[in-house]
Design a protein around this motif. Structure first.
Motif, PDB file in Angstrom:
ATOM      1  N   UNK A  59       0.782  -1.220   0.000  1.00  9.28           N
ATOM      2  CA  UNK A  59       0.000   0.000   0.000  1.00  9.28           C
ATOM      3  C   UNK A  59       0.817   1.274   0.000  1.00  9.28           C
ATOM      4  N   UNK A  60       2.123   1.153   0.035  1.00 10.04           N
ATOM      5  CA  UNK A  60       2.964   2.349  -0.049  1.00 10.04           C
ATOM      6  C   UNK A  60       2.929   2.864  -1.486  1.00 10.04           C
ATOM      7  N   UNK A  61       3.125   4.151  -1.641  1.00 14.03           N
ATOM      8  CA  UNK A  61       3.048   4.758  -2.966  1.00 14.03           C
ATOM      9  C   UNK A  61       4.328   5.493  -3.326  1.00 14.03           C
ATOM     10  N   UNK A  62       4.655   5.396  -4.598  1.00 15.78           N
ATOM     11  CA  UNK A  62       5.751   6.207  -5.129  1.00 15.78           C
ATOM     12  C   UNK A  62       5.228   7.619  -5.318  1.00 15.78           C
ATOM     13  N   UNK A  63       6.033   8.587  -4.944  1.00 14.98           N
ATOM     14  CA  UNK A  63       5.575   9.971  -4.971  1.00 14.98           C
ATOM     15  C   UNK A  63       5.238  10.430  -6.388  1.00 14.98           C
ATOM     16  N   UNK A  64       5.985   9.985  -7.385  1.00 12.05           N
ATOM     17  CA  UNK A  64       5.753  10.453  -8.752  1.00 12.05           C
ATOM     18  C   UNK A  64       4.927   9.485  -9.592  1.00 12.05           C
ATOM     19  N   UNK A  65       4.367   8.464  -8.990  1.00 12.19           N
ATOM     20  CA  UNK A  65       3.473   7.574  -9.712  1.00 12.19           C
ATOM     21  C   UNK A  65       3.958   6.136  -9.727  1.00 12.19           C
ATOM     22  N   UNK A  66       3.003   5.238  -9.586  1.00 14.48           N
ATOM     23  CA  UNK A  66       3.321   3.818  -9.519  1.00 14.48           C
ATOM     24  C   UNK A  66       3.779   3.274 -10.858  1.00 14.48           C
ATOM     25  N   UNK A  67       3.121   3.668 -11.929  1.00 11.57           N
ATOM     26  CA  UNK A  67       3.458   3.121 -13.256  1.00 11.57           C
ATOM     27  C   UNK A  67       4.889   3.468 -13.657  1.00 11.57           C
ATOM     28  N   UNK A  68       5.281   4.700 -13.433  1.00 12.14           N
ATOM     29  CA  UNK A  68       6.639   5.103 -13.801  1.00 12.14           C
ATOM     30  C   UNK A  68       7.657   4.426 -12.889  1.00 12.14           C
ATOM     31  N   UNK A  69       7.307   4.227 -11.624  1.00 14.73           N
ATOM     32  CA  UNK A  69       8.210   3.549 -10.694  1.00 14.73           C
ATOM     33  C   UNK A  69       8.443   2.100 -11.125  1.00 14.73           C
ATOM     34  N   UNK A  70       7.376   1.393 -11.449  1.00  7.41           N
ATOM     35  CA  UNK A  70       7.508  -0.005 -11.890  1.00  7.41           C
ATOM     36  C   UNK A  70       8.266  -0.070 -13.209  1.00  7.41           C
ATOM     37  N   UNK A  71       8.037   0.878 -14.098  1.00  7.09           N
ATOM     38  CA  UNK A  71       8.771   0.902 -15.363  1.00  7.09           C
ATOM     39  C   UNK A  71      10.265   1.067 -15.138  1.00  7.09           C
ATOM     40  N   UNK A  72      10.638   1.944 -14.235  1.00  7.42           N
ATOM     41  CA  UNK A  72      12.053   2.125 -13.927  1.00  7.42           C
ATOM     42  C   UNK A  72      12.637   0.896 -13.238  1.00  7.42           C
ATOM     43  N   UNK A  73      11.862   0.253 -12.373  1.00  4.77           N
ATOM     44  CA  UNK A  73      12.337  -0.969 -11.722  1.00  4.77           C
ATOM     45  C   UNK A  73      12.633  -2.057 -12.748  1.00  4.77           C
ATOM     46  N   UNK A  74      11.710  -2.258 -13.675  1.00  4.13           N
ATOM     47  CA  UNK A  74      11.900  -3.288 -14.708  1.00  4.13           C
ATOM     48  C   UNK A  74      13.065  -2.916 -15.619  1.00  4.13           C
ATOM     49  N   UNK A  75      13.164  -1.647 -16.000  1.00  2.00           N
ATOM     50  CA  UNK A  75      14.270  -1.202 -16.837  1.00  2.00           C
ATOM     51  C   UNK A  75      15.614  -1.374 -16.154  1.00  2.00           C
ATOM     52  N   UNK A  76      15.658  -1.088 -14.849  1.00  2.07           N
ATOM     53  CA  UNK A  76      16.899  -1.262 -14.097  1.00  2.07           C
ATOM     54  C   UNK A  76      17.280  -2.731 -14.018  1.00  2.07           C
ATOM     55  N   UNK A  77      16.284  -3.591 -13.883  1.00  2.00           N
ATOM     56  CA  UNK A  77      16.559  -5.020 -13.820  1.00  2.00           C
ATOM     57  C   UNK A  77      17.083  -5.558 -15.154  1.00  2.00           C
ATOM     58  N   UNK A  78      16.563  -5.067 -16.265  1.00  2.00           N
ATOM     59  CA  UNK A  78      16.928  -5.593 -17.583  1.00  2.00           C
ATOM     60  C   UNK A  78      18.163  -4.940 -18.194  1.00  2.00           C
ATOM     61  N   UNK A  79      18.623  -3.857 -17.633  1.00  2.00           N
ATOM     62  CA  UNK A  79      19.713  -3.075 -18.214  1.00  2.00           C
ATOM     63  C   UNK A  79      21.003  -3.876 -18.381  1.00  2.00           C
ATOM     64  N   UNK A  80      21.501  -4.445 -17.329  1.00  2.00           N
ATOM     65  CA  UNK A  80      22.789  -5.153 -17.374  1.00  2.00           C
ATOM     66  C   UNK A  80      22.688  -6.479 -18.135  1.00  2.00           C
ATOM     67  N   UNK A  81      21.634  -7.292 -17.944  1.00  2.00           N
ATOM     68  CA  UNK A  81      21.563  -8.524 -18.748  1.00  2.00           C
ATOM     69  C   UNK A  81      21.502  -8.258 -20.250  1.00  2.00           C
ATOM     70  N   UNK A  82      20.797  -7.220 -20.651  1.00  2.00           N
ATOM     71  CA  UNK A  82      20.737  -6.884 -22.079  1.00  2.00           C
ATOM     72  C   UNK A  82      22.124  -6.525 -22.608  1.00  2.00           C
ATOM     73  N   UNK A  83      22.861  -5.757 -21.830  1.00  3.23           N
ATOM     74  CA  UNK A  83      24.225  -5.406 -22.245  1.00  3.23           C
ATOM     75  C   UNK A  83      25.128  -6.630 -22.252  1.00  3.23           C
ATOM     76  N   UNK A  84      24.908  -7.554 -21.327  1.00  7.74           N
ATOM     77  CA  UNK A  84      25.689  -8.783 -21.309  1.00  7.74           C
ATOM     78  C   UNK A  84      25.476  -9.614 -22.561  1.00  7.74           C
ATOM     79  N   UNK A  85      24.229  -9.727 -22.991  1.00  3.82           N
ATOM     80  CA  UNK A  85      23.952 -10.457 -24.230  1.00  3.82           C
ATOM     81  C   UNK A  85      24.549  -9.739 -25.434  1.00  3.82           C
ATOM     82  N   UNK A  86      24.496  -8.422 -25.428  1.00  2.00           N
ATOM     83  CA  UNK A  86      25.102  -7.673 -26.527  1.00  2.00           C
ATOM     84  C   UNK A  86      26.612  -7.844 -26.547  1.00  2.00           C
ATOM     85  N   UNK A  87      27.224  -7.945 -25.369  1.00  3.58           N
ATOM     86  CA  UNK A  87      28.673  -8.128 -25.330  1.00  3.58           C
ATOM     87  C   UNK A  87      29.076  -9.521 -25.797  1.00  3.58           C
TER      88      UNK A  87
END
Length: 119
Positions: A59-87
């Protein structure tokens, strides 16, 4: 948001970026040790993703919005693995540069996640 986890993830991402940047400077591709470092950083990002979703479910809320927070969380999670596959596809120094750039991007995403949550 769990601030200590955010700081640890950002520092680990910057260390990975420095390590891969050093490999790129020495004209080396990513090696097995780099992939172990990427795995450690990815696990930290996964823990952060789970902690963030659990906090939202409580029930806690992100101050700038839940959708953008979850989007950043998923993007942060996928950032390094995507670069690893590219490498893996680019077995030159540019593979190391790609992972180094992803480490810097992940550190910046951590700062942004902190801001979105309301830090």
């Amino acid at each position: 948001m769990f601030v200590a986890l955010t700081v640890v993830t950002a520092v680990a991402a910057l260390l990975l970026a420095a390590w891969c940047g050093w490999a790129a400077y020495r004209d080396e591709p990513t090696k097995d040790w780099h992939f172990i470092g990427m795995a450690v950083v990815t696990v930290l990002a996964l823990v952060q993703l789970v902690v963030g979703i659990v906090q939202l479910a409580r029930g806690e809320d992100a101050r700038q919005g839940t959708a953008i927070f979850v989007s950043y969380l998923v993007g942060a999670f996928l950032c390094v693995p995507a670069a690893g596959f590219m490498s893996l596809a680019e077995r030159t120094r540019w593979g190391s540069v790609t992972v180094a750039a992803a480490g810097v991007v992940l550190a910046v995403l951590q700062v942004r996640l902190y801001d979105i949550w309301g830090g």
